[in-house]
Write a protein that holds these residues in place. Structure first.
Motif, PDB file in Angstrom:
ATOM      1  N   ILE A 152      91.686  40.969  -8.976  1.00  0.00           N
ATOM      2  CA  ILE A 152      91.166  41.615 -10.196  1.00  0.00           C
ATOM      3  C   ILE A 152      89.775  42.164  -9.895  1.00  0.00           C
ATOM      4  O   ILE A 152      88.794  41.431  -9.798  1.00  0.00           O
ATOM      5  N   THR A 177      88.089  51.810 -15.981  1.00  0.00           N
ATOM      6  CA  THR A 177      88.196  50.362 -15.853  1.00  0.00           C
ATOM      7  C   THR A 177      86.889  49.803 -15.337  1.00  0.00           C
ATOM      8  O   THR A 177      86.409  50.183 -14.265  1.00  0.00           O
ATOM      9  N   VAL A 211      87.130  42.141 -18.110  1.00  0.00           N
ATOM     10  CA  VAL A 211      87.735  43.443 -17.839  1.00  0.00           C
ATOM     11  C   VAL A 211      87.674  44.291 -19.105  1.00  0.00           C
ATOM     12  O   VAL A 211      88.085  43.854 -20.176  1.00  0.00           O
ATOM     13  N   VAL A 265      96.742  44.166 -15.253  1.00  0.00           N
ATOM     14  CA  VAL A 265      95.677  43.275 -14.788  1.00  0.00           C
ATOM     15  C   VAL A 265      96.090  41.815 -14.939  1.00  0.00           C
ATOM     16  O   VAL A 265      95.844  40.976 -14.062  1.00  0.00           O
ATOM     17  N   LEU A 284      92.211  47.817  -8.185  1.00  0.00           N
ATOM     18  CA  LEU A 284      92.326  48.760  -9.295  1.00  0.00           C
ATOM     19  C   LEU A 284      91.403  49.962  -9.117  1.00  0.00           C
ATOM     20  O   LEU A 284      90.279  49.832  -8.603  1.00  0.00           O
TER      21      LEU A 284
END
Length: 464
Positions: free
Chosen positions: A80, A108, A133, A72, A91
């Motif tokens: 992101i 995530t 995150v 990340v 992601l």
């Protein structure tokens, strides 16, 4: 003399041989001690091995979390995000990865943060100040002791910019309005391609800035030992109008609040009995109630209220049935029309309004009795109501007499306007009886009734 000496030697040898052996008791004691030592060693060895394996898996999870977070950190700020989340990015939000023969569950969760430094929830023109995150790694049974997570914040390069959308605030509370922490929350929107899995904070809140505008946000919430709820759309996209838990809508540039109430699940224990407390086995019935889903209009208006529990059940050979993990709320007990041999009398306890309804509190384990009347038992049931309104007349006097039999009994109607003769297990004599019903403010009602099995009499009094 030689014979005597030889016998003494034999005796002496025999004695010596006996002293060198072990008794059975001694052998059993030694065996028991050895078994205890062996079991203790094995238990210690097994426990130690399990701790070593858990520690090894934890180290592997920490290493994997660091690897994922490093990925990340090497992404551009605009990338992101998760494929189906807000912010959207590159992601994957939920997948499994094998490392050293261990299957790790990788989750995530990426969200915008509205920093308090420049105001929040409407006071800040740009609510998407930066991104946070959270990478969670779970393994085994995924219990709290078998998961690790890393948190990291990421700020945009240069001045913050408004990416549009609105802010969604989901509040998950119980009936007393206490915020519930660690509630699993899923937010999805088919029109915007969004599917976010997260959890509430310590105050029972999920705050998501930057959510695209739309009116099809489906929110699902769940927590161990609590109700699991999924919101629904209005008709014509569902069979309900209105809906108790309606989908959320996001308005551009606005704070959009969605509150969902969930309560602890409850257990219900129902026993079917006759009027005198004797259990009745194998009674079929319907139980309907719990959490209100909405007004079902699938068969046209005005529709009917639908609840999340509606099951046909039956008591066992002892007249009992246990129903676990149901939503709290009102429940209605109903005997099917086709059942023979019994008539419904009342639930104990009941909700004081309807004799067939009882209330289940959140987190309770409630014992309920369904009182039924045996149709083959010579008896009389009387229901007294107001002819003009149909409401039950509590306190009405019901007088049953038979001069030839010397029977003369008066009973007072309960809150549902009901009485039952006899009051003990001695049945009434098959014959004709005089029935007189009176109440303050009403004209008396006198009639002749016959007893042969259960007589169900519904008396309506006329106001004076």
């Amino acid at each position: 003399m030689r014979i005597i000496n030889k016998m003494q030697k034999i005796k002496h040898k025999t004695k010596i041989s006996f002293n060198k052996g072990f008794t059975i008791i001694e052998a059993l004691v030694v065996l028991s001690i050895f078994s205890i030592i062996l079991v203790t060693f094995y238990s210690t060895f097994t426990l130690g091995t399990r701790y070593i394996i858990d520690a090894k898996n934890r180290l592997g999870a920490i290493s994997l979390a660091n690897q994922k977070m490093e990925i990340v950190r090497n992404l551009q700020y605009d990338d992101i995000g998760t494929l189906t989340g807000v912010p959207q990015g590159v992601l994957d939000d939920d997948y499994y990865e094998n490392v050293n023969a261990v299957s790790y569950h990788v989750k995530t969760d990426i969200s915008f943060i509205d920093d308090v430094f420049d105001g929040t929830e409407g006071a800040d023109v740009v609510a998407t100040d930066y991104k946070t995150v959270r990478i969670s790694i779970l393994w085994g049974d995924e219990a709290a002791s078998r998961q690790v997570f890393l948190l990291s914040d990421f700020v945009p390069p240069g001045i913050e910019t408004n990416i549009g959308g609105g802010t969604l605030r989901v509040n998950v509370i119980d009936t007393p309005a206490n915020g519930l922490s660690d509630v699993a929350v899923n937010i999805s929107s088919a029109s915007n391609g969004i599917n976010i899995s997260t959890s509430t904070d310590s105050s029972g809140t999920v705050l998501r800035p930057g959510m695209p505008a739309g009116d099809d946000y489906v929110i699902s919430v769940s927590k161990e030992n609590y109700e699991s709820i999924t919101t629904l759309p209005l008709s014509p996209d569902s069979d309900y109008d209105p809906v108790a838990d309606q989908n959320a809508s996001i308005i551009e540039g606005s704070l959009n609040i969605k509150s969902i109430i969930i309560d602890l699940l409850a257990d219900i224990n129902i026993t079917a009995e006759d009027f005198f407390g004797n259990p009745i086995p194998n009674i079929s019935f319907n139980l309907n109630g719990g959490r209100l889903v909405g007004n079902n209009i699938s068969e046209g208006m005005p529709g009917s209220l639908e609840y999340n529990y509606n099951e046909d059940l039956s008591t066992d050979s002892s007249g009992e049935i246990n129903i676990d993990n149901v939503s709290p709320g009102f429940y209605v007990f109903t005997l099917p029309d086709e059942i023979e041999g019994y008539e419904f009398y009342e639930m104990i306890p009941n909700d004081d309004i309807d004799s067939d309804t009882f209330v289940v509190d959140p987190g309770s384990d409630i014992d309920v009795k369904a009182i039924l009347l045996d149709e083959s038992f010579d008896s009389l049931f009387v229901s007294v109501s107001d002819i003009s309104s149909g409401t039950a007349i509590e306190g009405a006097k019901v007088h049953l007499t038979n001069n030839l039999l010397g029977y003369d009994i008066s009973l007072i109607a309960d809150k549902f306007g009901k009485v039952y003769f006899p009051q003990d297990e001695t049945p009434l004599v098959k014959d004709s009886y005089e029935l007189s019903v009176s109440a303050d403010g009403f004209n008396d009602n006198n009639s002749t009734i016959s007893i042969d099995g259960l007589n169900m009499s519904y008396i309506q009094l006329t106001p004076q």
